[in-house]
Design a protein around this motif. Structure first.
Motif: not given
Length: 357
Positions: A144-148, A173-190
């Motif tokens: 959430s920190a990276v997203r916002f 902007c939402g698309l860019g935020a989603g891609i960034t959080e996916a690479i940095i946090v979401v993929c390994p977490m999920e």
């Protein structure tokens, strides 16, 4: 004294005559009415003046309209909102993941949402509904920190002089935020979350907890083992946040109308957030199903993301892409509503104690 009362003008650049510091007088042929100067377009304005004008627009937005949120505040507020939200909504995420992993190729273990909750409590107690929480909690805060933070960083230069962001730009902007959080946090977490939950379904669970599970996964599969399904995750998170921020921004603009200073009550924010969450569920649940399969313990069955989607369609039918929609709908609507409300309120609090331009 009479000379002080005479009207004077201020030029936008240096005068031709350096000796004249006031009045910016120039020869008659060089003088142009304001309308003629404005018709010249941006091409006549030097680059440094255009940059200055953009900074003035941001300053005007902070004063006259919706305040521009400093990315640092967005990161802190987003992290707090994400941590609180996941503690409230994790049981619905657990049930959704269990139903998606309950493949149709084998006799299904669960008959529905209620049966999944009932069997989980019988086998593992109430704590069983929170199995895998630690992996999401450790990831939800930075996610959430990276997203916002990324959304505010991208959107701030795109806002007009009142702080208003148009809908198309909010989508980007939402698309860019989603891609960034996916690479940095979401993929390994999920990936870790799905593997831990899937391991609990087996007759002999291998992982004794979050840290033991992480160490075993990395030892056996390397760091790459935590990035399974990256393509599906990027597609899912990118479209997810694009839809959510687009819908949320569109509803906010509609609610405020021409009055950009109009405050939104937390209940209104929650309603708009729930609507944005519902739109994202129906928009990308198929990607979420594919992502979950690609990150499960049986991910080796699929060559890649496209092969996974093809096998699901061939073996289980198109309805399989919307398996787990109902529990996901309840969780996501609650999730997005809580996150946006807490985020907005924390930002208001930070504005009182953290002064930024």
């Amino acid at each position: 004294m009479s000379s002080l009362l005479k009207p004077f003008s201020v030029c936008e650049g240096p005068c031709e005559s350096c000796g004249v510091r006031r009045g910016c007088q120039s020869s008659a042929p060089d003088r142009q009415p304001p309308s003629h100067r404005s018709a010249a377009g941006l091409g006549a304005v030097p680059a440094h003046q255009r940059s200055y004008a953009a900074r003035r627009n941001l300053a005007a937005a902070a004063i006259g309209g919706r305040k521009i949120t400093h990315p640092g505040k967005a990161i802190l507020a987003g992290g707090i909102a994400g941590g609180i939200e996941i503690c409230i909504t994790f049981p619905t995420e657990y049930v959704k993941t269990q139903l998606q992993l309950d493949a149709r190729v084998n006799p299904p273990r669960y008959r529905g949402i209620g049966d999944c909750v009932k069997l989980t409590v019988q086998d593992h107690g109430l704590r069983g509904l929170y199995r895998g929480l630690s992996s999401l909690l450790y990831g939800s805060i930075p996610k959430s920190a990276v997203r916002f933070g990324m959304f505010e960083m991208l959107s701030n230069p795109m806002r007009d002089a009142t702080g208003r962001l148009d809908n198309t730009r909010s989508l980007l902007c939402g698309l860019g935020a989603g891609i960034t959080e996916a690479i940095i946090v979401v993929c390994p977490m999920e990936t870790l979350k799905v593997k831990l939950i899937h391991d609990q379904c087996s007759l002999r669970p291998r992982y004794r907890g979050f840290f033991h599970g992480v160490s075993e996964i990395i030892r056996e599969q390397g760091v790459r083992g935590t990035y399974q399904g990256l393509t599906a995750t990027v597609l899912k998170q990118g479209t997810n946040q694009a839809i959510r921020f687009y819908v949320m921004n569109a509803l906010r603009n509609w609610y405020k109308g021409d009055d950009s200073r109009k405050e939104m009550h937390p209940i209104v924010t929650a309603m708009f957030g729930a609507t944005a969450g519902a739109a994202s569920v129906f928009g990308n649940t198929p990607l979420d199903v594919v992502k979950t399969r690609m990150q499960g313990l049986e991910a080796h069955r699929y060559k890649n993301t496209m092969d996974c989607a093809f096998q699901i369609l061939k073996q289980e039918g198109p309805q399989a892409f919307y398996k787990g929609t109902v529990p996901r709908l309840g969780r996501v609507c609650l999730d997005v509503a809580i996150v946006f409300v807490i985020y907005e309120e924390v930002v208001k609090l930070l504005n009182n104690v953290w002064k930024t331009q």
